[in-house]
Design a protein around this motif. Structure first.
Motif, mmCIF file in Angstrom:
data_model
loop_
_atom_site.group_PDB
_atom_site.id
_atom_site.type_symbol
_atom_site.label_atom_id
_atom_site.label_comp_id
_atom_site.label_asym_id
_atom_site.label_seq_id
_atom_site.Cartn_x
_atom_site.Cartn_y
_atom_site.Cartn_z
ATOM 1 N N ARG A 113 0.883 -1.171 0.000
ATOM 2 C CA ARG A 113 0.000 0.000 0.000
ATOM 3 C C ARG A 113 0.917 1.217 0.000
ATOM 4 O O ARG A 113 1.749 1.364 0.904
ATOM 5 C CB ARG A 113 -0.906 -0.003 1.236
ATOM 6 N N TRP A 114 0.781 2.059 -1.039
ATOM 7 C CA TRP A 114 1.709 3.169 -1.145
ATOM 8 C C TRP A 114 1.019 4.422 -1.673
ATOM 9 O O TRP A 114 -0.008 4.354 -2.326
ATOM 10 C CB TRP A 114 2.892 2.802 -2.027
ATOM 11 N N GLN A 115 1.647 5.556 -1.363
ATOM 12 C CA GLN A 115 1.179 6.850 -1.841
ATOM 13 C C GLN A 115 2.020 7.282 -3.039
ATOM 14 O O GLN A 115 3.250 7.306 -2.967
ATOM 15 C CB GLN A 115 1.284 7.912 -0.743
ATOM 16 N N LYS A 121 -2.299 10.268 -4.826
ATOM 17 C CA LYS A 121 -3.204 9.129 -4.796
ATOM 18 C C LYS A 121 -2.566 8.001 -3.998
ATOM 19 O O LYS A 121 -1.337 7.922 -3.893
ATOM 20 C CB LYS A 121 -3.518 8.634 -6.207
ATOM 21 N N THR A 122 -3.413 7.130 -3.457
ATOM 22 C CA THR A 122 -2.937 5.962 -2.719
ATOM 23 C C THR A 122 -3.380 4.706 -3.469
ATOM 24 O O THR A 122 -4.505 4.623 -3.950
ATOM 25 C CB THR A 122 -3.519 5.952 -1.289
ATOM 26 N N TYR A 123 -2.460 3.736 -3.547
ATOM 27 C CA TYR A 123 -2.733 2.491 -4.261
ATOM 28 C C TYR A 123 -2.478 1.291 -3.357
ATOM 29 O O TYR A 123 -1.650 1.344 -2.438
ATOM 30 C CB TYR A 123 -1.835 2.362 -5.498
ATOM 31 N N VAL A 191 -7.209 3.518 -3.695
ATOM 32 C CA VAL A 191 -7.949 3.385 -2.436
ATOM 33 C C VAL A 191 -7.934 4.723 -1.711
ATOM 34 O O VAL A 191 -7.064 5.566 -1.964
ATOM 35 C CB VAL A 191 -7.326 2.287 -1.538
ATOM 36 N N PRO A 192 -8.892 4.943 -0.806
ATOM 37 C CA PRO A 192 -8.893 6.194 -0.044
ATOM 38 C C PRO A 192 -7.633 6.318 0.801
ATOM 39 O O PRO A 192 -7.098 5.327 1.308
ATOM 40 C CB PRO A 192 -10.144 6.071 0.833
ATOM 41 N N SER A 193 -7.159 7.523 0.955
ATOM 42 C CA SER A 193 -5.968 7.765 1.763
ATOM 43 C C SER A 193 -6.329 7.833 3.234
ATOM 44 O O SER A 193 -7.347 8.419 3.616
ATOM 45 C CB SER A 193 -5.297 9.064 1.332
#
Length: 218
Positions: A113-115, A121-123, A191-193
């Protein structure tokens, strides 16, 4: 020595979903134990394209014994500022920022999970490590090592994952004196941050303002 791609067959959707469910359960209960590897540990590292800074919130490992290793890595990913982002991944990029994964057997999945700070954005992505790649990690090759000028047997124990805008995750294997081999490529979901985003370095922000983000380069 010439780098080559490792061929594999992607999992079908049902099997991928089932394994992801197992992964999510097990990542909360990591266990240390004796592995069957011919070396003490393998290395998990992360890189990002030039100016496309990344902040890793969490990286989890599921090994071939279905043991979860939770939050083994977090923080920034290494960038190579000698390479333009529109030219794709640099061959000069090293093993990346990361750590040795002790007590783990060969990796089955890596969840990250990274920004993407360039996009704010976050993935979230699951990178499946195919069996041919794991076979490569167990195969010693004789290589000329310029560090000591000798031909020595080596393993590809460095697993590097490149994280790029658009949710791209590209994985490679390499050894200290062995060329990089492409393993697999995955695309994460947005995904939401859960946290705020760090600002880009002024040089990187200026580059993106002038040239944009080269989607498709990775």
């Amino acid at each position: 020595m010439t780098a080559a791609n490792v061929a594999y067959t992607p999992m079908n959707r049902g099997l991928r979903t089932a394994l992801l469910c197992v992964f999510l359960i097990l990542t909360g209960c990591a266990k240390q134990g004796v592995s069957s590897l011919p070396y003490d540990a393998w290395y998990l590292g992360f890189v990002a394209p030039t100016h496309m800074a990344v902040w890793i919130e969490a990286a989890d490992v599921l090994d071939i014994r279905d043991r979860g290793f939770w939050r083994v890595m977090g923080g920034g990913a290494r960038m190579d500022f000698s390479h333009r982002p529109e030219d794709g991944w640099s061959e000069r990029t090293g093993v990346g920022s990361g750590k040795y994964i002790s007590g783990s057997d060969l990796p089955k999945m890596i969840r990250v999970r990274w920004q993407s700070l360039a996009e704010m954005k976050t993935y979230d992505v699951v990178v499946e490590i195919p069996q041919p790649a794991r076979n490569t990690m167990l195969t010693a090759q004789r290589a000329y090592c310029r560090l000591d000028g000798k031909v020595v047997p080596q393993y590809r124990t460095y697993l590097t994952i490149g994280l790029a805008p658009g949710g791209i995750a590209q994985a490679w294997l390499r050894g200290v004196c062995l060329d990089r081999i492409q393993v697999t490529r995955a695309v994460g979901r947005s995904v939401p941050s859960e946290d705020g985003y760090l600002p880009l370095e002024p040089e990187s922000q200026a580059y993106i303002d002038a040239h944009g983000i080269p989607y498709g380069a990775w």
